[in-house]
Design an enzyme around this catalytic site. Structure first.
Site, PDB file in Angstrom:
ATOM      1  N   GLU A   1       0.882  -1.162   0.000  1.00  0.00           N
ATOM      2  CA  GLU A   1       0.000   0.000   0.000  1.00  0.00           C
ATOM      3  C   GLU A   1       0.923   1.216   0.000  1.00  0.00           C
ATOM      4  O   GLU A   1       1.796   1.307   0.868  1.00  0.00           O
ATOM      5  CB  GLU A   1      -0.831   0.017   1.278  1.00  0.00           C
ATOM      6  CG  GLU A   1      -1.906  -1.042   1.326  1.00  0.00           C
ATOM      7  CD  GLU A   1      -2.601  -1.077   2.682  1.00  0.00           C
ATOM      8  OE1 GLU A   1      -3.227  -0.073   3.059  1.00  0.00           O
ATOM      9  OE2 GLU A   1      -2.493  -2.106   3.360  1.00  0.00           O
TER      10      GLU A   1
ATOM     11  N   LYS B   1       4.085   0.652  10.061  1.00  0.00           N
ATOM     12  CA  LYS B   1       4.230   1.886   9.285  1.00  0.00           C
ATOM     13  C   LYS B   1       3.646   3.076  10.037  1.00  0.00           C
ATOM     14  O   LYS B   1       4.132   4.190   9.907  1.00  0.00           O
ATOM     15  CB  LYS B   1       3.534   1.728   7.932  1.00  0.00           C
ATOM     16  CG  LYS B   1       4.433   1.059   6.899  1.00  0.00           C
ATOM     17  CD  LYS B   1       3.856   1.198   5.513  1.00  0.00           C
ATOM     18  CE  LYS B   1       2.924   0.050   5.241  1.00  0.00           C
ATOM     19  NZ  LYS B   1       2.462   0.004   3.840  1.00  0.00           N
TER      20      LYS B   1
ATOM     21  N   ARG C   1       5.320 -12.766   9.496  1.00  0.00           N
ATOM     22  CA  ARG C   1       6.011 -11.515   9.189  1.00  0.00           C
ATOM     23  C   ARG C   1       7.297 -11.421   9.987  1.00  0.00           C
ATOM     24  O   ARG C   1       7.466 -12.073  11.015  1.00  0.00           O
ATOM     25  CB  ARG C   1       5.119 -10.302   9.413  1.00  0.00           C
ATOM     26  CG  ARG C   1       4.597 -10.089  10.801  1.00  0.00           C
ATOM     27  CD  ARG C   1       3.905  -8.723  10.928  1.00  0.00           C
ATOM     28  NE  ARG C   1       2.940  -8.477   9.877  1.00  0.00           N
ATOM     29  CZ  ARG C   1       2.850  -7.316   9.189  1.00  0.00           C
ATOM     30  NH1 ARG C   1       3.666  -6.324   9.431  1.00  0.00           N
ATOM     31  NH2 ARG C   1       1.927  -7.159   8.274  1.00  0.00           N
TER      32      ARG C   1
HETATM   33  P1  ATP Z   1      -0.290  -1.671   6.513  1.00  0.00           P
HETATM   34  O1  ATP Z   1      -0.608  -1.725   7.954  1.00  0.00           O
HETATM   35  O2  ATP Z   1      -0.159  -0.307   5.979  1.00  0.00           O
HETATM   36  O3  ATP Z   1      -1.079  -2.615   5.666  1.00  0.00           O
HETATM   37  P2  ATP Z   1       1.839  -3.482   5.933  1.00  0.00           P
HETATM   38  O4  ATP Z   1       3.064  -3.627   6.755  1.00  0.00           O
HETATM   39  O5  ATP Z   1       0.903  -4.613   5.797  1.00  0.00           O
HETATM   40  O6  ATP Z   1       1.170  -2.205   6.499  1.00  0.00           O
HETATM   41  P3  ATP Z   1       1.838  -3.334   3.069  1.00  0.00           P
HETATM   42  O7  ATP Z   1       2.250  -2.216   2.218  1.00  0.00           O
HETATM   43  O8  ATP Z   1       0.423  -3.748   3.040  1.00  0.00           O
HETATM   44  O9  ATP Z   1       2.279  -2.988   4.523  1.00  0.00           O
HETATM   45  O10 ATP Z   1       2.757  -4.582   2.791  1.00  0.00           O
HETATM   46  C1  ATP Z   1       3.105  -5.040   1.524  1.00  0.00           C
HETATM   47  C2  ATP Z   1       3.507  -6.472   1.599  1.00  0.00           C
HETATM   48  O11 ATP Z   1       4.596  -6.639   2.479  1.00  0.00           O
HETATM   49  C3  ATP Z   1       2.383  -7.340   2.097  1.00  0.00           C
HETATM   50  O12 ATP Z   1       2.313  -8.489   1.299  1.00  0.00           O
HETATM   51  C4  ATP Z   1       2.770  -7.677   3.492  1.00  0.00           C
HETATM   52  O13 ATP Z   1       2.288  -8.920   3.842  1.00  0.00           O
HETATM   53  C5  ATP Z   1       4.296  -7.635   3.435  1.00  0.00           C
HETATM   54  N1  ATP Z   1       4.862  -7.260   4.735  1.00  0.00           N
HETATM   55  C6  ATP Z   1       4.583  -6.161   5.444  1.00  0.00           C
HETATM   56  N2  ATP Z   1       5.253  -6.172   6.621  1.00  0.00           N
HETATM   57  C7  ATP Z   1       5.957  -7.311   6.646  1.00  0.00           C
HETATM   58  C8  ATP Z   1       6.856  -7.916   7.595  1.00  0.00           C
HETATM   59  N3  ATP Z   1       7.135  -7.338   8.762  1.00  0.00           N
HETATM   60  N4  ATP Z   1       7.408  -9.104   7.274  1.00  0.00           N
HETATM   61  C9  ATP Z   1       7.134  -9.693   6.104  1.00  0.00           C
HETATM   62  N5  ATP Z   1       6.315  -9.184   5.171  1.00  0.00           N
HETATM   63  C10 ATP Z   1       5.725  -8.010   5.432  1.00  0.00           C
HETATM   64 MG    MG Z   2      -1.009  -4.383   4.464  1.00  0.00          MG
END
Ligand code: ATP
Ligand code: MG
Length: 566
Positions: free
Chosen positions: A41, A276, A266
């Site tokens: 996102e 974030k 994660r």
């Molecule tokens: P938000 O709360 O804004 O959704 P988010 O950390 O999920 O935050 P995204 O931009 O949705 O951020 O994440 C993009 C991709 O990265 C998604 O597929 C998510 O699963 C993966 N991702 C995010 N944080 C992690 C993490 N700590 N470890 C592994 N993968 C992650």
């Molecule tokens: Mg997300």
């Protein structure tokens, strides 16, 4: 779509997701190529957790000769910005991956998603609801109690279609209506309790402008976007496990391509926050200098700190992919960059907190050229010339007026070797009126020049680094340390997470001296300052006085931990 045959490479599966994919390939589940995606996102900068997901998704594409798309899940215009889109693309490229022109946006699918919503309405499986957010929460029930049905739930398809179209046409204010799926308010999976598909937001979108005033919810957009892109394996983090049945439900109602969702744990890192929202708060509150502050766990922060893409990819490889949440010791990440830089960083001498040394028996005005090794780990790195003269700088803590036992550096009467130069003996020192030591006096032994053959005859316990005064270059050095004092900043009970910030996470040393060769350094160049650690030239380094960021110290805590555990 073109037909391809997927082949399992020679290299073995290294995690459970690879195993699933190899089974699918062997069972010829897909006639198309393996296609993953990385779906951020655009509401913040990417962090090391995202790097894990990037390495996993792009890594699968590489391993199985497939594709990995870059898709921006840009369904929430209130939090998204073009700046984030640009930074995300830069960071993925920097990590060493490419999406081959398949840069997609959920917003490109807004019309299709809208059409599908109308289809659900026509099937009697979605309705326009007018409960307020508070009522909605109340009606939702809890994990142990079923929810209550909305009084708007049994509108006719005609009425729903009319209202939904008028929502789209902008007739209603923000928050006054939603479109919800009509599923099961008593479902044990709360995601099935008539989830919202659309909300009204009179807000410009960074790509679609003011074309829309209703926006799809993430849950309505995500699975179908994967489907539109013919994603074979939709890999996401564990918190989406409970959403999978809902995504499957949507896809079944619409009878469209069914990607296989697979969840993994994660990445959590000790001494780090990864949300974030929290990272944005650090930026907005001025706790750090920006998203790319070298203390941030963002990819841009790590880059500015001196991390290499290889070290991050190696880290992702080492931590592996698991199904269960865990916390990785940040020392492992630090060790990955140490390992990488040990092999490739040029060695240089820098004195961070200078103390002047005068070698009284060295002829005034004489300058001698010495040879220094660029990198003992890399025979192709060669040597360089450094100049030696009567006045030098050493680190303040390499001299002590009253040394403790086992102090192998300088104090009156003691000898040390000056790296690449001579053995010197301390003969005295001067103090200013405040009692601060200002000058150390030494005598050198001309018979002990490094590499001269005679040097080996005399042995001393300590070797210290130095910079000659006559041509020393001024530099600013920034010593970065972990941003938090505790292992789990977000998890400390009864304490605001911000109270655990390490106030000494940045120490600026504005009056350091470095070898003159470092005056030509370029942003991003990486060095080992002998005895001090790995440093990298900051991206905003002035040419007349370079700025160096400490990436990591030389101390290898991870190796020690590993040794202890073995
Ligand atoms: P938000 O709360 O804004 O959704 P988010 O950390 O999920 O935050 P995204 O931009 O949705 O951020 O994440 C993009 C991709 O990265 C998604 O597929 C998510 O699963 C993966 N991702 C995010 N944080 C992690 C993490 N700590 N470890 C592994 N993968 C992650
Ligand atoms: Mg997300």
């Amino acid at each position: 779509m073109e037909e391809t045959t997927n082949a399992v490479n020679e290299s073995k599966a290294t995690n459970f997701i690879h195993e699933i994919i190899e089974d699918d390939i062997n069972n010829k589940k897909y006639s198309t190529r393996i296609n993953t995606r990385f779906p951020p996102e655009p509401n913040g900068y990417l962090h090391i957790g995202h790097a894990k997901s990037i390495c996993l998704n792009f890594g699968i594409a590489e391993k199985y000769d497939g594709w990995c798309n870059l898709r921006f899940d840009d369904t929430n215009p209130s939090k998204e910005e073009v700046e984030y889109v640009e930074s995300i693309k830069e960071d993925v490229h920097w990590l060493g991956f490419d999406w081959g022109g398949r840069e997609y946006y959920a917003s490109d699918y807004f019309q299709q998603l809208y059409d599908w919503a109308e289809e659900l309405i026509k099937q009697g499986k979605a309705y326009v609801c007018e409960l307020t957010p508070e009522q909605m929460r109340e009606y939702r029930g809890t994990l142990t109690e079923p929810g209550k049905e909305s009084p708007y739930r049994n509108r006719t398809s005609e009425e729903n279609l009319d209202l939904f179209r008028r929502m789209k046409a902008g007739e209603f204010p923000d928050g006054s209506k939603t479109l919800r799926a009509k599923i099961d308010m008593a479902s044990p999976n709360v995601n099935f309790r008539d989830p919202i598909l659309y909300r009204i937001m009179h807000q410009e979108h960074h790509r679609t402008g003011d074309a829309w005033c209703i926006y799809p919810m993430y849950d309505w957009a995500h699975g179908q976007s994967d489907s539109i892109e013919n994603i074979t394996h939709s890999i996401c983090t564990l918190e989406f496990e409970n959403h999978r049945p809902l995504y499957d439900w949507f896809i079944n109602q619409l009878s469209i391509h069914h990607p296989q969702q697979i969840e993994f744990a994660r990445l959590n890192l000790s001494y780090t926050v990864m949300s974030k929202r929290k990272l944005l708060q650090l930026v907005n509150d001025g706790d750090v200098a920006g998203w790319d502050d070298p203390r941030m766990p963002t990819i841009s922060g790590l880059r500015r700190r001196g991390y290499t893409p290889e070290s991050i990819r190696n880290f992702a490889e080492k931590i592996g992919v698991a199904r269960r949440d865990n916390v990785i010791d940040v020392a492992l990440l630090e060790n990955c960059i140490r390992e990488d830089l040990n092999k490739r960083a040029l060695r240089r001498m820098a004195v961070l907190q200078p103390l002047k040394v005068v070698i009284d028996n060295y002829p005034e005005g004489q300058i001698e050229t010495l040879e220094a090794i660029n990198n003992p780990e890399d025979s192709t790195a060669g040597t360089r010339q450094i100049e030696f003269s009567r006045e030098l700088f050493i680190e303040q803590d390499d001299f002590m007026e009253i040394p403790p036992a086992q102090y192998y550096r300088l104090s009156v009467g003691k000898e040390v070797r000056l790296r690449y130069a001579y053995i010197v003996k301390c003969t005295g020192f001067e103090k200013d009126e405040n009692g601060n030591i200002t000058v150390v006096h030494c005598e050198y032994d001309p018979e002990t020049k490094s590499g001269s053959g005679t040097a080996s005859k005399k042995k001393v316990k300590g070797t210290i680094h130095w910079v000659a005064a006559h041509n020393a270059a001024h530099a600013e050095v920034r010593l970065y340390d972990r941003l938090f004092n505790v292992e789990d900043p977000a998890g400390v009970k009864d304490v605001d997470w911000k109270a655990t910030i390490n106030n000494n996470s940045l120490v600026v040393l504005p009056n350091s001296y470095v070898e003159p060769s470092l005056l030509t350094t370029q942003p991003g160049d990486k060095f080992q300052f002998e005895r001090l650690g790995y440093f990298c030239t900051d991206k905003e380094s002035p040419t007349d006085k370079p700025v160096f960021n400490r990436t990591v110290t030389l101390r290898d805590t991870w190796a020690k931990i590993e040794k202890k555990n073995n």
